[in-house]
Design an enzyme around this catalytic site. Structure first.
Site, mmCIF file in Angstrom:
data_model
loop_
_atom_site.group_PDB
_atom_site.id
_atom_site.type_symbol
_atom_site.label_atom_id
_atom_site.label_comp_id
_atom_site.label_asym_id
_atom_site.label_seq_id
_atom_site.Cartn_x
_atom_site.Cartn_y
_atom_site.Cartn_z
ATOM 1 N N LYS A 218 0.836 -1.212 0.000
ATOM 2 C CA LYS A 218 0.000 0.000 0.000
ATOM 3 C C LYS A 218 0.868 1.258 0.000
ATOM 4 O O LYS A 218 0.351 2.373 -0.067
ATOM 5 C CB LYS A 218 -0.871 0.046 1.262
ATOM 6 C CG LYS A 218 -1.746 -1.166 1.488
ATOM 7 C CD LYS A 218 -3.022 -1.061 0.709
ATOM 8 C CE LYS A 218 -4.023 -2.139 1.088
ATOM 9 N NZ LYS A 218 -5.024 -2.368 0.059
ATOM 10 N N SER A 219 2.184 1.101 0.144
ATOM 11 C CA SER A 219 3.047 2.289 0.285
ATOM 12 C C SER A 219 2.948 3.247 -0.902
ATOM 13 O O SER A 219 2.878 4.473 -0.688
ATOM 14 C CB SER A 219 4.506 1.867 0.484
ATOM 15 O OG SER A 219 4.638 1.195 1.693
ATOM 16 N N LYS B 10 13.622 -6.849 5.903
ATOM 17 C CA LYS B 10 13.678 -5.906 7.035
ATOM 18 C C LYS B 10 14.859 -6.165 7.973
ATOM 19 O O LYS B 10 15.476 -5.221 8.458
ATOM 20 C CB LYS B 10 12.374 -5.945 7.818
ATOM 21 C CG LYS B 10 11.248 -5.181 7.139
ATOM 22 C CD LYS B 10 10.053 -5.086 8.062
ATOM 23 C CE LYS B 10 9.059 -4.073 7.552
ATOM 24 N NZ LYS B 10 7.981 -3.797 8.493
ATOM 25 N N ASN C 182 12.850 -0.493 8.351
ATOM 26 C CA ASN C 182 11.766 -0.463 7.358
ATOM 27 C C ASN C 182 11.916 0.730 6.421
ATOM 28 O O ASN C 182 11.017 1.009 5.631
ATOM 29 C CB ASN C 182 10.399 -0.417 8.054
ATOM 30 C CG ASN C 182 10.158 0.892 8.758
ATOM 31 O OD1 ASN C 182 11.071 1.465 9.341
ATOM 32 N ND2 ASN C 182 8.938 1.385 8.698
ATOM 33 N N GLY D 81 3.889 -12.580 18.675
ATOM 34 C CA GLY D 81 4.834 -12.517 17.561
ATOM 35 C C GLY D 81 6.210 -12.125 18.077
ATOM 36 O O GLY D 81 6.345 -11.582 19.194
ATOM 37 N N ALA D 82 7.240 -12.444 17.282
ATOM 38 C CA ALA D 82 8.614 -12.079 17.671
ATOM 39 C C ALA D 82 9.408 -11.658 16.442
ATOM 40 O O ALA D 82 10.629 -11.753 16.421
ATOM 41 C CB ALA D 82 9.290 -13.244 18.382
ATOM 42 N N GLY E 28 9.838 -8.577 13.161
ATOM 43 C CA GLY E 28 10.171 -7.152 13.148
ATOM 44 C C GLY E 28 9.064 -6.282 13.731
ATOM 45 O O GLY E 28 9.344 -5.347 14.502
ATOM 46 N N LEU F 245 -2.170 -5.673 14.018
ATOM 47 C CA LEU F 245 -1.321 -5.002 13.025
ATOM 48 C C LEU F 245 -1.646 -5.440 11.598
ATOM 49 O O LEU F 245 -1.216 -4.813 10.636
ATOM 50 C CB LEU F 245 0.161 -5.245 13.338
ATOM 51 C CG LEU F 245 0.614 -4.791 14.732
ATOM 52 C CD1 LEU F 245 2.131 -4.847 14.850
ATOM 53 C CD2 LEU F 245 0.134 -3.387 15.041
HETATM 54 P P1 NAP Z 1 7.999 -11.397 10.506
HETATM 55 O O1 NAP Z 1 9.219 -10.642 10.902
HETATM 56 O O2 NAP Z 1 8.054 -12.401 9.432
HETATM 57 O O3 NAP Z 1 7.425 -12.117 11.848
HETATM 58 C C1 NAP Z 1 6.266 -12.884 11.763
HETATM 59 C C2 NAP Z 1 5.872 -13.364 13.152
HETATM 60 O O4 NAP Z 1 4.618 -14.046 13.020
HETATM 61 C C3 NAP Z 1 6.853 -14.345 13.764
HETATM 62 O O5 NAP Z 1 6.851 -14.160 15.158
HETATM 63 C C4 NAP Z 1 6.242 -15.702 13.395
HETATM 64 O O6 NAP Z 1 6.462 -16.694 14.364
HETATM 65 C C5 NAP Z 1 4.763 -15.384 13.437
HETATM 66 N N1 NAP Z 1 4.010 -16.266 12.532
HETATM 67 C C6 NAP Z 1 4.081 -16.292 11.172
HETATM 68 N N2 NAP Z 1 3.237 -17.220 10.687
HETATM 69 C C7 NAP Z 1 2.645 -17.790 11.761
HETATM 70 C C8 NAP Z 1 1.705 -18.832 11.907
HETATM 71 N N3 NAP Z 1 1.160 -19.471 10.848
HETATM 72 N N4 NAP Z 1 1.320 -19.191 13.150
HETATM 73 C C9 NAP Z 1 1.843 -18.563 14.223
HETATM 74 N N5 NAP Z 1 2.752 -17.563 14.154
HETATM 75 C C10 NAP Z 1 3.142 -17.183 12.933
HETATM 76 O O7 NAP Z 1 6.823 -10.394 10.095
HETATM 77 P P2 NAP Z 1 6.551 -8.907 10.614
HETATM 78 O O8 NAP Z 1 7.184 -7.950 9.700
HETATM 79 O O9 NAP Z 1 6.875 -8.863 12.061
HETATM 80 O O10 NAP Z 1 4.977 -8.776 10.372
HETATM 81 C C11 NAP Z 1 4.047 -9.439 11.219
HETATM 82 C C12 NAP Z 1 2.632 -8.944 10.911
HETATM 83 O O11 NAP Z 1 2.541 -7.547 11.176
HETATM 84 C C13 NAP Z 1 2.230 -9.124 9.440
HETATM 85 O O12 NAP Z 1 0.871 -9.469 9.401
HETATM 86 C C14 NAP Z 1 2.413 -7.749 8.844
HETATM 87 O O13 NAP Z 1 1.539 -7.508 7.768
HETATM 88 C C15 NAP Z 1 2.030 -6.879 10.036
HETATM 89 N N6 NAP Z 1 2.675 -5.558 9.950
HETATM 90 C C16 NAP Z 1 1.850 -4.486 9.920
HETATM 91 C C17 NAP Z 1 2.391 -3.229 9.850
HETATM 92 C C18 NAP Z 1 1.459 -2.055 9.833
HETATM 93 O O14 NAP Z 1 1.920 -0.963 9.489
HETATM 94 N N7 NAP Z 1 0.193 -2.216 10.175
HETATM 95 C C19 NAP Z 1 3.782 -3.040 9.816
HETATM 96 C C20 NAP Z 1 4.604 -4.161 9.867
HETATM 97 C C21 NAP Z 1 4.023 -5.431 9.927
HETATM 98 P P3 NAP Z 1 7.850 -17.557 14.442
HETATM 99 O O15 NAP Z 1 8.840 -16.612 15.062
HETATM 100 O O16 NAP Z 1 7.479 -18.682 15.320
HETATM 101 O O17 NAP Z 1 8.187 -17.930 13.031
#
Ligand code: NAP
Length: 287
Positions: free
Chosen positions: A17-18, A68, A89, A132-133, A135, A230
Site C-alpha cells: 500500500k506504500s 527488514k 523499514n 509474535g517475535a 520485526g 497489526l
Molecule cells: P515477521 O518478521 O516475518 O514475523 C512474523 C511473526 O509471526 C513471527 O513471530 C512468526 O512466528 C509469526 N508467525 C508467522 N506465521 C505464523 C503462523 N502461521 N502461526 C503462528 N505464528 C506465525 O513479520 P513482521 O514484519 O513482524 O509482520 C508481522 C505482521 O505484522 C504481518 O501481518 C504484517 O503484515 C504486520 N505488519 C503491519 C504493519 C502495519 O503498518 N500495520 C507493519 C509491519 C508489519 P515464528 O517466530 O514462530 O516464526
C-alpha cells in the site's frame, strides 16, 4: 537527471500500500517526486543498494518482507534503536560524495502514534501482551516498553521470543509464553484489574487474508483492555470483530501503516505528510 523518486522494495511487492499512501501525500502537497514499487528478491538486496547508491534521483526506500532484518547487513549506518529492534523499514542516503546508506525504523513510532491519545488516560496498572517475535513485534515491544508497559511476549518459536527480548533489554524470562498454549495471561484477566489499561497486540500474520485466524478466547479479558491488530488486510479481522463485540477498544493495522509511512515520508522528501487528509486516505486504503 530524471524525476526524483523513492520506492518500496520487497518480494512479493504487488500488494504493498506504500505507493498509494506516498503518492497521495505527494499529490496533496504538489511535490515533484514519485513513489514506486520495486521487486527485490531475497539475496539481491546488496546488489540493488549498490546500484541505488549511485542513482542521484533516489531519495530512499521503504523496506518490506523479506528484507527488514537483512537490510542491516547491507547499509553503512544505523542507530542503537534500529539495532535493538533488529529490523529496518526505511533506508535513505546521506552525503553527496561518500553516499552512505542509513537504515531507520519508523515502525515503532508508527505503532505508537494511534495509541498515544489512549495512553494519556489515567490508569492504575498497565500491561501489554504482544503476539509474535518478528520485526513488527520487536518494534511494538520497544514502543510499549518505552511507554511504561511491562511486555509479555507470545510466540510459536520461543527461542525467537527470547532472542528478541534480549536485544530489547527485556530480561524477565517469565514473561514469555508459547503461542500453542496461549490463554489470556492471568495478569490481564478481569477481576483484579479495575482501572487497568491493558493491551493485546497481534503482530503475526494470523488473521490476514490467506492465513488462519488468531484463535483466542477474549471472554476473560479485563474491560479496560484494548486490542490492536497489526494486520491490515482485511482491516476488520476476526480478532478485532470479537473485541469490538465485547465492547473493548480496538486499534486496526491502518493506524500503524499510516503512522510509519508519515515518518518515512519526512525522511525521503524532507516535508511533513499532510495528515489533515487522513480520513480520505483511510477511505482509499479501505476500498
Ligand atoms: P515477521 O518478521 O516475518 O514475523 C512474523 C511473526 O509471526 C513471527 O513471530 C512468526 O512466528 C509469526 N508467525 C508467522 N506465521 C505464523 C503462523 N502461521 N502461526 C503462528 N505464528 C506465525 O513479520 P513482521 O514484519 O513482524 O509482520 C508481522 C505482521 O505484522 C504481518 O501481518 C504484517 O503484515 C504486520 N505488519 C503491519 C504493519 C502495519 O503498518 N500495520 C507493519 C509491519 C508489519 P515464528 O517466530 O514462530 O516464526
Amino acid at each position: 537527471m530524471g524525476r526524483p523518486y523513492a520506492e518500496v522494495i520487497g518480494d512479493p511487492i504487488d500488494h504493498s500500500k506504500s505507493p498509494l499512501i506516498h503518492n497521495f501525500w505527494l499529490a496533496k502537497l504538489g511535490l515533484p517526486y514519485e513513489f514506486r514499487r520495486t521487486r527485490v528478491r531475497r539475496g539481491q538486496l546488496g546488489a540493488f543498494l549498490q546500484h541505488r547508491r549511485a542513482d542521484t534521483d533516489w531519495c530512499g526506500c521503504s523496506v518490506t518482507l523479506p528484507h527488514k532484518a537483512d537490510a542491516l547487513g547491507h547499509v553503512d549506518e544505523y542507530s542503537r534503536l534500529v539495532a535493538k529492534i533488529g529490523a529496518a523499514n526505511c533506508l535513505t542516503r546521506i552525503g553527496t560524495t561518500d553516499r552512505k546508506i542509513v537504515a531507520h525504523n519508523t515502525d515503532w513510532s508508527g505503532f505508537l502514534e494511534p495509541l498515544e491519545p489512549w495512553f494519556k488516560e489515567e490508569a492504575t496498572y498497565r500491561l501489554a501482551t504482544v503476539i509474535g517475535a518478528g520485526g513488527a513485534a520487536a518494534a511494538a515491544s520497544y514502543a510499549l516498553d518505552r511507554s511504561g508497559f511491562p511486555v509479555i511476549s507470545v510466540n510459536r518459536d520461543l527461542g525467537k521470543a527470547f532472542a528478541m527480548r534480549r536485544r530489547l533489554d527485556l530480561f524477565d524470562d517469565d514473561l514469555v509464553m508459547d503461542l500453542g498454549s496461549l490463554e489470556i495471561p492471568a495478569e490481564t484477566r478481569a477481576g483484579s484489574r479495575d482501572g487497568a489499561q491493558d493491551l493485546l497486540v497481534n503482530a503475526t500474520p494470523l488473521g490476514m487474508a490467506g492465513f488462519p485466524p488468531l484463535r483466542l478466547d477474549l471472554s476473560r479479558l479485563s474491560p479496560g483492555t484494548a486490542v490492536c491488530d497489526l494486520v491490515y488486510h482485511p482491516i476488520e479481522t476476526d480478532l478485532l470483530r470479537q473485541a469490538r463485540h465485547r465492547g473493548l477498544r480496538v486499534f486496526d493495522g491502518l493506524g500503524m501503516l499510516i503512522g510509519q509511512a508519515a515518518a518515512a515520508f519526512a525522511l525521503f522528501f524532507v516535508e511533513s505528510a499532510p495528515r489533515e487528509h487522513d480520513a480520505e486516505l483511510r477511505e482509499l486504503l479501505t476500498r
